[in-house]
Design a protein around this motif. Sequence first.
Motif, PDB file in Angstrom:
ATOM      1  N   LEU A 134      36.720 -51.863   8.165  1.00 45.05           N
ATOM      2  CA  LEU A 134      37.621 -50.944   8.865  1.00 45.05           C
ATOM      3  C   LEU A 134      36.891 -49.674   9.279  1.00 45.05           C
ATOM      4  CD1 LEU A 134      40.795 -51.318   6.608  1.00 45.05           C
ATOM      5  CD2 LEU A 134      40.528 -52.159   8.943  1.00 45.05           C
ATOM      6  N   PHE A 135      36.009 -49.196   8.424  1.00 46.69           N
ATOM      7  CA  PHE A 135      35.207 -48.012   8.751  1.00 46.69           C
ATOM      8  C   PHE A 135      34.365 -48.266   9.996  1.00 46.69           C
ATOM      9  CE2 PHE A 135      31.049 -45.949   8.531  1.00 46.69           C
ATOM     10  CZ  PHE A 135      31.416 -44.613   8.515  1.00 46.69           C
ATOM     11  N   LEU A 136      33.703 -49.407  10.051  1.00 46.25           N
ATOM     12  CA  LEU A 136      32.833 -49.732  11.180  1.00 46.25           C
ATOM     13  C   LEU A 136      33.629 -49.869  12.475  1.00 46.25           C
ATOM     14  CD1 LEU A 136      29.990 -50.461  12.174  1.00 46.25           C
ATOM     15  CD2 LEU A 136      30.486 -52.842  11.581  1.00 46.25           C
ATOM     16  N   VAL A 137      34.749 -50.575  12.420  1.00 48.48           N
ATOM     17  CA  VAL A 137      35.573 -50.789  13.617  1.00 48.48           C
ATOM     18  C   VAL A 137      36.096 -49.464  14.164  1.00 48.48           C
ATOM     19  CG1 VAL A 137      37.739 -51.776  14.470  1.00 48.48           C
ATOM     20  CG2 VAL A 137      36.243 -53.146  13.006  1.00 48.48           C
ATOM     21  N   HIS A 138      36.659 -48.635  13.275  1.00 48.24           N
ATOM     22  CA  HIS A 138      37.221 -47.355  13.717  1.00 48.24           C
ATOM     23  C   HIS A 138      36.129 -46.375  14.147  1.00 48.24           C
ATOM     24  CE1 HIS A 138      40.828 -48.957  11.769  1.00 48.24           C
ATOM     25  NE2 HIS A 138      41.506 -48.051  12.436  1.00 48.24           N
ATOM     26  N   LEU A 139      34.963 -46.439  13.505  1.00 45.88           N
ATOM     27  CA  LEU A 139      33.857 -45.565  13.912  1.00 45.88           C
ATOM     28  C   LEU A 139      33.388 -45.906  15.316  1.00 45.88           C
ATOM     29  CD1 LEU A 139      31.719 -43.403  13.291  1.00 45.88           C
ATOM     30  CD2 LEU A 139      30.297 -45.226  12.311  1.00 45.88           C
ATOM     31  N   LEU A 140      33.215 -47.196  15.607  1.00 50.83           N
ATOM     32  CA  LEU A 140      32.781 -47.612  16.935  1.00 50.83           C
ATOM     33  C   LEU A 140      33.813 -47.241  18.000  1.00 50.83           C
ATOM     34  CD1 LEU A 140      31.248 -51.138  16.142  1.00 50.83           C
ATOM     35  CD2 LEU A 140      30.021 -49.017  16.672  1.00 50.83           C
ATOM     36  N   GLY A 176      55.538 -46.746  25.221  1.00 46.28           N
ATOM     37  CA  GLY A 176      56.203 -47.757  24.400  1.00 46.28           C
ATOM     38  C   GLY A 176      56.058 -47.493  22.920  1.00 46.28           C
ATOM     39  N   SER A 177      54.837 -47.184  22.480  1.00 46.22           N
ATOM     40  CA  SER A 177      54.615 -46.939  21.051  1.00 46.22           C
ATOM     41  C   SER A 177      55.329 -45.678  20.583  1.00 46.22           C
ATOM     42  CB  SER A 177      53.107 -46.836  20.767  1.00 46.22           C
ATOM     43  OG  SER A 177      52.528 -45.789  21.514  1.00 46.22           O
ATOM     44  N   ALA A 219      52.217 -49.028  15.020  1.00 42.49           N
ATOM     45  CA  ALA A 219      52.429 -48.567  16.403  1.00 42.49           C
ATOM     46  C   ALA A 219      51.588 -47.333  16.708  1.00 42.49           C
ATOM     47  CB  ALA A 219      53.912 -48.270  16.626  1.00 42.49           C
ATOM     48  N   ALA A 220      51.405 -46.467  15.702  1.00 41.55           N
ATOM     49  CA  ALA A 220      50.624 -45.240  15.902  1.00 41.55           C
ATOM     50  C   ALA A 220      49.157 -45.537  16.178  1.00 41.55           C
ATOM     51  CB  ALA A 220      50.754 -44.339  14.684  1.00 41.55           C
ATOM     52  N   LEU A 221      48.675 -46.700  15.732  1.00 41.39           N
ATOM     53  CA  LEU A 221      47.289 -47.085  16.013  1.00 41.39           C
ATOM     54  C   LEU A 221      47.031 -47.198  17.513  1.00 41.39           C
ATOM     55  CD1 LEU A 221      46.359 -49.788  13.349  1.00 41.39           C
ATOM     56  CD2 LEU A 221      45.223 -47.606  13.715  1.00 41.39           C
ATOM     57  N   VAL A 222      48.075 -47.565  18.261  1.00 37.98           N
ATOM     58  CA  VAL A 222      47.926 -47.706  19.710  1.00 37.98           C
ATOM     59  C   VAL A 222      47.504 -46.380  20.321  1.00 37.98           C
ATOM     60  CG1 VAL A 222      49.132 -48.217  21.875  1.00 37.98           C
ATOM     61  CG2 VAL A 222      49.601 -49.578  19.820  1.00 37.98           C
ATOM     62  N   ASN A 223      48.159 -45.280  19.906  1.00 35.20           N
ATOM     63  CA  ASN A 223      47.867 -43.979  20.493  1.00 35.20           C
ATOM     64  C   ASN A 223      46.614 -43.327  19.948  1.00 35.20           C
ATOM     65  OD1 ASN A 223      50.053 -43.914  22.224  1.00 35.20           O
ATOM     66  ND2 ASN A 223      51.408 -43.023  20.718  1.00 35.20           N
ATOM     67  N   THR A 224      46.233 -43.674  18.712  1.00 37.13           N
ATOM     68  CA  THR A 224      45.077 -43.019  18.108  1.00 37.13           C
ATOM     69  C   THR A 224      43.776 -43.799  18.277  1.00 37.13           C
ATOM     70  OG1 THR A 224      45.667 -44.019  15.974  1.00 37.13           O
ATOM     71  CG2 THR A 224      46.421 -41.775  16.380  1.00 37.13           C
ATOM     72  N   VAL A 225      43.855 -45.077  18.590  1.00 41.88           N
ATOM     73  CA  VAL A 225      42.646 -45.889  18.716  1.00 41.88           C
ATOM     74  C   VAL A 225      42.560 -46.590  20.075  1.00 41.88           C
ATOM     75  CG1 VAL A 225      41.334 -47.820  17.769  1.00 41.88           C
ATOM     76  CG2 VAL A 225      42.521 -46.277  16.214  1.00 41.88           C
ATOM     77  N   VAL A 226      43.638 -47.274  20.472  1.00 41.87           N
ATOM     78  CA  VAL A 226      43.572 -48.146  21.646  1.00 41.87           C
ATOM     79  C   VAL A 226      43.543 -47.369  22.958  1.00 41.87           C
ATOM     80  CG1 VAL A 226      44.691 -50.037  22.901  1.00 41.87           C
ATOM     81  CG2 VAL A 226      44.740 -49.997  20.400  1.00 41.87           C
TER      82      VAL A 226
END
Length: 320
Positions: free
Chosen positions: A37-43, A263-264, A284-291
């Motif tokens: 999770l650290f690697l994915v979110h860092l990238l 939507g989110s 749902a909040a992941l959409v706005n903070t990551v995607v």
Amino acid sequence: MMKNGESEVNMEVKNETSIQEFILEVFPAIQHLGNLLFLVHLLAYLASIVGNMVIIIITWADHRLQTPMYVLLSTFSFCECCFITTVIPKLLSIFLSGRQTISFSACLTQAFFSFFLGAIIFFLMAVMSLDRYLAICKPLHYAYIMNLKVSFLLISLCYSLSFILITCLVLKVSQLLFCGPNIISHFFCDLIALIHLSCSDTRSFEIYLFFVTSFVILLSLIVTIIAYSNIVVTVLRLPSAKERQKAFSTCSSHLIVLSLMYGSCVFIYLKPKQVNRLDSNREAALVNTVVTPLLNPVIYTLRNKQVHQALRDTLSRVRL
């Protein structure tokens, strides 16, 4: 009437039971995958920062892009960078170290900046939609209505209105009493998750929170829908099928990002009862903070020839 001694005892109890830090629950079901999770979110974080910074740099490095549209876009990118920086670095430290605590003051600070910057982003999206509407539907009047002075005025209005609304919101939260439990069912200090931990009467605050989020999201959404509806009508009237296809291709990519963001946020904030759906809010909040911060630089520059040319010219100057 309460005696002075009883009053002092009650005050002491409140002081003793008032919690000073919270625990961010993050993603308990997959917490054991911390390194992945650290690697994915860092990238994702680095890609978002680099993509948005490129937009900011080339806008101010190339005089051809110093127009209202690109000034608004660079401001939008700056706010996106700041927004994800209020959330993702703390999340990365949790994945890496496993330390999930956050102090009360740090939690309120994170809540303020995430909501403040989020509100600015929504207002800016409405302004950018209006800018596109004027450029496509009123091209002869565009230069007269929209110039750099007007764009900076609109940006200042977005900042000022957001600051007033969110400052009042966070000040109300700071007056609530938190006496346990202290586990926030989220990966950052979201106000909805936070107020469910308060042992004060939060009904008036929940009404105010619903009013503020409804005002910010719905006002921006209504303006955006009206603007893009007129854009679609104008595009359909274009005589050339190639021009229509190109315009729809650009608009569709913009609408994908807008749909994800609106939507989110509608799902999270514009529902009357939030208590039993905090877990779904988190996803749902992941959409706005990551995607969407990752998609925005791609969507707004991928098919933009002016940006491509400005980027090539800037890189050539750097090589020299």
